[in-house]
Design an enzyme around this catalytic site. Structure first.
Site, PDB file in Angstrom:
ATOM      1  N   ARG A  39      31.251  46.436  38.345  1.00 21.50           N
ATOM      2  CA  ARG A  39      31.091  47.016  39.650  1.00 21.50           C
ATOM      3  C   ARG A  39      31.962  48.163  39.728  1.00 21.50           C
ATOM      4  O   ARG A  39      33.089  47.983  40.394  1.00 21.50           O
ATOM      5  CB  ARG A  39      31.174  45.918  40.691  1.00 21.50           C
ATOM      6  CG  ARG A  39      31.157  46.365  42.288  1.00 21.50           C
ATOM      7  CD  ARG A  39      31.123  45.161  43.135  1.00 21.50           C
ATOM      8  NE  ARG A  39      31.223  45.406  44.516  1.00 21.50           N
ATOM      9  CZ  ARG A  39      32.075  45.906  45.044  1.00 21.50           C
ATOM     10  NH1 ARG A  39      33.256  46.198  44.717  1.00 21.50           N
ATOM     11  NH2 ARG A  39      31.992  46.309  46.328  1.00 21.50           N
ATOM     12  N   SER A 110      22.285  40.184  46.768  1.00 21.59           N
ATOM     13  CA  SER A 110      23.395  39.607  47.755  1.00 21.59           C
ATOM     14  C   SER A 110      22.353  39.347  49.053  1.00 21.59           C
ATOM     15  O   SER A 110      21.612  40.197  49.385  1.00 21.59           O
ATOM     16  CB  SER A 110      24.206  40.895  48.182  1.00 21.59           C
ATOM     17  OG  SER A 110      25.057  40.983  47.003  1.00 21.59           O
ATOM     18  N   LYS A 139      36.285  44.256  49.455  1.00 17.86           N
ATOM     19  CA  LYS A 139      35.188  45.010  49.846  1.00 17.86           C
ATOM     20  C   LYS A 139      35.287  45.551  51.435  1.00 17.86           C
ATOM     21  O   LYS A 139      35.520  44.433  52.184  1.00 17.86           O
ATOM     22  CB  LYS A 139      34.054  44.361  49.482  1.00 17.86           C
ATOM     23  CG  LYS A 139      32.421  44.962  50.010  1.00 17.86           C
ATOM     24  CD  LYS A 139      31.557  44.158  49.354  1.00 17.86           C
ATOM     25  CE  LYS A 139      30.101  44.876  49.299  1.00 17.86           C
ATOM     26  NZ  LYS A 139      29.259  45.082  50.457  1.00 17.86           N
TER      27      LYS A 139
HETATM   28  N1  3NM Z   1      30.680  41.410  47.908  1.00 18.23           N
HETATM   29  P1  3NM Z   1      37.155  39.269  45.811  1.00 18.23           P
HETATM   30  S1  3NM Z   1      32.413  40.194  49.148  1.00 18.23           S
HETATM   31  C1  3NM Z   1      31.604  42.638  46.051  1.00 18.23           C
HETATM   32  O1  3NM Z   1      30.284  39.603  50.653  1.00 18.23           O
HETATM   33  C2  3NM Z   1      31.615  41.748  47.111  1.00 18.23           C
HETATM   34  O2  3NM Z   1      28.723  40.350  49.618  1.00 18.23           O
HETATM   35  C3  3NM Z   1      30.767  40.414  48.892  1.00 18.23           C
HETATM   36  O3  3NM Z   1      35.909  40.150  45.753  1.00 18.23           O
HETATM   37  C4  3NM Z   1      29.839  40.332  49.735  1.00 18.23           C
HETATM   38  O4  3NM Z   1      36.865  38.279  45.069  1.00 18.23           O
HETATM   39  C5  3NM Z   1      32.851  41.125  47.647  1.00 18.23           C
HETATM   40  O5  3NM Z   1      38.386  40.053  45.327  1.00 18.23           O
HETATM   41  C6  3NM Z   1      34.339  41.315  47.071  1.00 18.23           C
HETATM   42  O6  3NM Z   1      37.529  38.824  47.184  1.00 18.23           O
HETATM   43  C7  3NM Z   1      34.633  40.052  46.188  1.00 18.23           C
END
Ligand code: 3NM
Length: 209
Positions: A39, A110, A139
């Protein structure tokens, strides 16, 4: 796909890794991750040839380890290099179009509501990711924090369909996501920023069993 492949689903791009992304991935694999998503997003993200060359190196590492290599959003890149699949969001092309393009590959989507979940199933998704389960700084344009209740409802209605939780999941909270019924956890920071990504991945792997 085999639901077990989602157990420890590591996601990363170069901006998420203090060490090289190749080294981080190799260490995470040593710890036992079951799937990887490239990503490449955010400040300083690679584009063009540099992105493609990095993708090819990571793809090779995954192939040698026998784990699926998934590309986030960039359907053209995924097809060009023959990735094992793509992961798309609600903002991307309709999952049904991606399903046609990616042929036998893995399509992940998603979703944030039961309606989006059912739409993804109809469109031919192989798995869905739902989140953010917890607050995340990785994010910025996420939906509101959802907790684990949607996962619980999704798995009650479609017990067999592969579902993975994402967003702010740590070594401490991964167990609760599994208890809600998820087939696995999608994780960036808790592995990519760990002092020892192998140890973090190994801990998560044990939690998921
Ligand atoms: N998508 P971390 S949250 C890529 O809610 C991504 O759809 C999300 O990263 C969503 O594990 C997210 O560092 C980030 O929190 C996840």
């Amino acid at each position: 796909m085999d639901n077990k492949q989602l157990a420890v689903y590591f996601i990363a791009g170069t901006p998420n890794c203090p060490k090289s992304i190749e080294q981080t991935l190799e260490e995470a694999i040593k710890g036992g991750i079951t799937m990887f998503q490239f990503r490449e997003k955010g400040k300083g993200a690679l584009v063009g040839e540099a992105k493609k060359e990095t993708a090819l190196r990571l793809q090779l590492i995954c192939r040698e380890a026998g784990i699926p290599f998934i590309v986030n959003d960039d359907i053209e890149l995924a097809i060009e290099i023959g990735a094992d699949g793509v992961h798309i969001g609600q903002e991307d092309k309709a999952a049904s179009i991606v399903r046609d393009k990616i042929k036998g590959g893995i399509v992940g989507v998603s979703v944030h509501t039961m309606e989006e979940f059912e739409e993804a199933i109809k469109d031919g998704a192989d798995y869905v990711g739902t989140g953010p389960i917890y607050a995340t700084v990785t994010k910025s344009d996420t939906r509101p924090v959802a907790g684990t209740s949607l996962i619980r409802r999704m798995k009650e209605r479609y017990p067999e369909f592969p579902v993975v939780g994402i967003g702010g999941i740590t070594l401490e909270t991964a167990g609760a996501v599994m208890e809600a019924g998820a087939d696995g956890v999608s994780i960036i920071t808790a592995i990519s920023m760990a002092d020892d990504p192998a140890e973090a991945a190994a801990y998560l792997k044990k939690e998921m069993q």
